[in-house]
Write an enzyme that holds these catalytic residues in place. Structure first.
Site, PDB file in Angstrom:
ATOM      1  N   GLY A 136     -17.713   6.057  23.538  1.00  8.71           N
ATOM      2  CA  GLY A 136     -16.465   5.324  23.293  1.00  8.71           C
ATOM      3  C   GLY A 136     -15.950   4.668  24.560  1.00  8.71           C
ATOM      4  NE  ARG A 163     -11.158  -0.630  21.244  1.00 10.98           N
ATOM      5  CZ  ARG A 163     -10.243   0.163  20.668  1.00 10.98           C
ATOM      6  NH1 ARG A 163      -8.990   0.114  21.064  1.00 10.98           N
ATOM      7  NH2 ARG A 163     -10.591   0.981  19.688  1.00 10.98           N
ATOM      8  CG  ASN A 185     -13.453   8.469  26.115  1.00 12.18           C
ATOM      9  OD1 ASN A 185     -12.332   8.814  26.461  1.00 12.18           O
ATOM     10  ND2 ASN A 185     -13.686   7.283  25.529  1.00 12.18           N
ATOM     11  CB  SER A 226      -5.920  15.957  23.161  1.00 12.79           C
ATOM     12  OG  SER A 226      -4.526  15.846  22.926  1.00 12.79           O
ATOM     13  CE1 TYR A 242      -7.154  13.050  18.972  1.00 15.19           C
ATOM     14  CE2 TYR A 242      -5.265  14.290  19.768  1.00 15.19           C
ATOM     15  CZ  TYR A 242      -6.292  13.399  20.002  1.00 15.19           C
ATOM     16  OH  TYR A 242      -6.465  12.855  21.257  1.00 15.19           O
ATOM     17  CB  ALA A 266      -8.425  21.340  13.766  1.00 14.64           C
ATOM     18  CE  LYS A 304      -9.442  14.656  21.103  1.00 11.90           C
ATOM     19  NZ  LYS A 304     -10.509  13.984  21.858  1.00 11.90           N
ATOM     20  CB  ILE A 357      -3.392   8.432  28.456  1.00 15.17           C
ATOM     21  CG1 ILE A 357      -3.631   9.890  28.892  1.00 15.17           C
ATOM     22  CG2 ILE A 357      -3.949   7.443  29.478  1.00 15.17           C
ATOM     23  CD1 ILE A 357      -3.057  10.301  30.218  1.00 15.17           C
TER      24      ILE A 357
HETATM   25  P1  NDP Z   1      -8.870   4.085  22.215  1.00 16.99           P
HETATM   26  O1  NDP Z   1      -8.525   4.030  20.777  1.00 16.99           O
HETATM   27  O2  NDP Z   1      -8.165   3.194  23.171  1.00 16.99           O
HETATM   28  O3  NDP Z   1     -10.452   3.918  22.417  1.00 16.99           O
HETATM   29  C1  NDP Z   1     -11.325   4.716  21.676  1.00 16.99           C
HETATM   30  C2  NDP Z   1     -12.749   4.341  21.984  1.00 16.99           C
HETATM   31  O4  NDP Z   1     -13.603   5.209  21.213  1.00 16.99           O
HETATM   32  C3  NDP Z   1     -13.088   2.915  21.594  1.00 16.99           C
HETATM   33  O5  NDP Z   1     -13.971   2.364  22.535  1.00 16.99           O
HETATM   34  C4  NDP Z   1     -13.794   3.074  20.236  1.00 16.99           C
HETATM   35  O6  NDP Z   1     -14.761   2.055  19.951  1.00 16.99           O
HETATM   36  C5  NDP Z   1     -14.509   4.396  20.452  1.00 16.99           C
HETATM   37  N1  NDP Z   1     -14.842   5.032  19.179  1.00 16.99           N
HETATM   38  C6  NDP Z   1     -13.999   5.410  18.185  1.00 16.99           C
HETATM   39  N2  NDP Z   1     -14.704   5.890  17.133  1.00 16.99           N
HETATM   40  C7  NDP Z   1     -16.006   5.819  17.485  1.00 16.99           C
HETATM   41  C8  NDP Z   1     -17.221   6.126  16.823  1.00 16.99           C
HETATM   42  N3  NDP Z   1     -17.232   6.612  15.580  1.00 16.99           N
HETATM   43  N4  NDP Z   1     -18.386   5.908  17.480  1.00 16.99           N
HETATM   44  C9  NDP Z   1     -18.395   5.398  18.736  1.00 16.99           C
HETATM   45  N5  NDP Z   1     -17.287   5.068  19.408  1.00 16.99           N
HETATM   46  C10 NDP Z   1     -16.104   5.272  18.793  1.00 16.99           C
HETATM   47  O7  NDP Z   1      -8.635   5.638  22.610  1.00 16.99           O
HETATM   48  P2  NDP Z   1      -8.196   6.284  23.993  1.00 16.99           P
HETATM   49  O8  NDP Z   1      -8.868   5.613  25.112  1.00 16.99           O
HETATM   50  O9  NDP Z   1      -6.726   6.430  24.009  1.00 16.99           O
HETATM   51  O10 NDP Z   1      -8.804   7.766  23.806  1.00 16.99           O
HETATM   52  C11 NDP Z   1     -10.048   8.140  24.356  1.00 16.99           C
HETATM   53  C12 NDP Z   1     -10.188   9.649  24.225  1.00 16.99           C
HETATM   54  O11 NDP Z   1      -9.088  10.287  24.897  1.00 16.99           O
HETATM   55  C13 NDP Z   1     -10.147  10.148  22.782  1.00 16.99           C
HETATM   56  O12 NDP Z   1     -11.054  11.215  22.624  1.00 16.99           O
HETATM   57  C14 NDP Z   1      -8.734  10.646  22.622  1.00 16.99           C
HETATM   58  O13 NDP Z   1      -8.630  11.635  21.646  1.00 16.99           O
HETATM   59  C15 NDP Z   1      -8.454  11.186  24.019  1.00 16.99           C
HETATM   60  N6  NDP Z   1      -7.041  11.282  24.332  1.00 16.99           N
HETATM   61  C16 NDP Z   1      -6.233  10.153  24.385  1.00 16.99           C
HETATM   62  C17 NDP Z   1      -4.888  10.281  24.677  1.00 16.99           C
HETATM   63  C18 NDP Z   1      -3.972   9.119  24.755  1.00 16.99           C
HETATM   64  O14 NDP Z   1      -2.755   9.356  24.879  1.00 16.99           O
HETATM   65  N7  NDP Z   1      -4.434   7.885  24.717  1.00 16.99           N
HETATM   66  C19 NDP Z   1      -4.294  11.609  24.918  1.00 16.99           C
HETATM   67  C20 NDP Z   1      -5.215  12.694  24.852  1.00 16.99           C
HETATM   68  C21 NDP Z   1      -6.532  12.522  24.570  1.00 16.99           C
HETATM   69  P3  NDP Z   1     -14.314   0.544  19.497  1.00 16.99           P
HETATM   70  O15 NDP Z   1     -13.847  -0.109  20.769  1.00 16.99           O
HETATM   71  O16 NDP Z   1     -15.545  -0.044  18.936  1.00 16.99           O
HETATM   72  O17 NDP Z   1     -13.207   0.730  18.496  1.00 16.99           O
END
Ligand code: NDP
Length: 248
Positions: A12, A15, A90, A142, A155, A157, A159, A188
């Site tokens: 992931g 982004r 991630n 998380s 979520y 569960a 994490k 974040i």
């Molecule tokens: P974003 O939604 O900004 O980005 C998520 C990324 O994961 C994207 O690149 C997306 O791909 C990819 N993704 C989602 N589903 C899949 C899949 N099935 N297969 C492959 N790639 C996938 O999320 P964040 O950057 O905010 O979060 C990243 C991680 O951090 C997550 O695990 C989240 O739970 C964790 N987190 C985030 C927090 C926050 O406040 N933002 C807080 C705590 C934890 P695409 O670009 O193609 O959509």
């Protein structure tokens, strides 16, 4: 720290936090492969940006939920990049709802992506790490998995299980020189938070002792630390990066 010649996979990575981790690793000299699921444009532009830093970078659309495709991708990267040293799990999603409104699909999509996706990628790299007697697994968890948050039973569960997986795997592979840690961010600033209303964001801010949302750089700093010599004796830890939100 210099990661020149090392190879990392960031799931992931197109982004948000994943993107920032890709850029951080590349800035340290690491070759980086990352996957995404649908946002090809973001991935392609990041790939170019990273290549300008003088390291190898490849992105591919691979659904982290698909065990066979993830294995095939990881095997390809190992061959293409000539090794594998770091896995950052991630990729993750939220589908927040009160339990009484949560469908089976809402539940399964979050568990399949966050938890089973981490299993799929970890399973795909672990034999390589065991054979070479080195490797880092960093799971992006998380605080929701530590303290539980309302409307996030799915979520939290997923994490919480990632945290338990981290501790279990850390013990299992420590003798092989493999470090397994998790980072548990609070809130974040990424697109993931765009699902929250201004009112919800203000309520969250009121709960954060340091008085601000986290930035992706708060997370990448910890990734850098965990990969550095300063963290050589650290494994099986869940490191909170949350401005004090979930001090227990
Ligand atoms: P974003 O939604 O900004 O980005 C998520 C990324 O994961 C994207 O690149 C997306 O791909 C990819 N993704 C989602 N589903 C899949 C899949 N099935 N297969 C492959 N790639 C996938 O999320 P964040 O950057 O905010 O979060 C990243 C991680 O951090 C997550 O695990 C989240 O739970 C964790 N987190 C985030 C927090 C926050 O406040 N933002 C807080 C705590 C934890 P695409 O670009 O193609 O959509």
């Amino acid at each position: 720290m210099n990661l020149k010649g090392k190879v990392a996979i960031v799931t992931g990575g197109g982004r948000g936090i994943g993107r920032a981790i890709v850029l951080k690793l590349a800035s340290l000299g690491c070759n980086v492969a990352f996957n995404y699921v649908k946002n090809k444009e973001a991935a392609a532009s990041l790939e170019k940006e990273v290549q300008k830093l003088g390291v190898k970078c490849q992105s591919r659309s691979v659904d982290i939920k698909d065990f066979a495709k993830v294995k095939e991708w990881v095997d390809f990267i190992k061959e293409e990049f000539g090794g594998l040293d770091i896995l950052v799990n991630n990729a993750g999603i939220i589908v927040d709802k009160a339990l009484m409104l949560m469908s089976e699909e809402d539940w399964n999509s979050v568990i399949d992506t966050n938890l089973n996706g981490m299993f799929n990628a970890s399973r795909a790299v672990i034999v390589t790490f065991l054979k070479q007697k080195s490797g880092h697994v960093i799971n992006i968890s998380s605080v929701s998995g530590l303290i539980g948050l309302p409307r996030q039973t799915n979520y939290s569960a997923s994490k919480g299980a990632m945290n338990a997986f981290t501790k279990s795997l850390a013990k299992e592979v420590a003798a092989y020189g493999i470090k397994v840690n998790a980072i548990a961010p609070g809130f974040i600033e990424t697109e993931m938070l765009s699902e929250f209303s201004d009112e919800q964001k203000q309520k969250i801010l009121d709960m954060i002792p340091l008085g601000r949302m986290g930035s992706v750089h708060d997370v990448t700093g910890c990734v850098e630390f965990l990969l550095s010599d300063a963290a050589q004796y650290i494994t099986g830890q869940i490191i909170q990066i949350d401005g004090g939100l979930a001090i227990r």
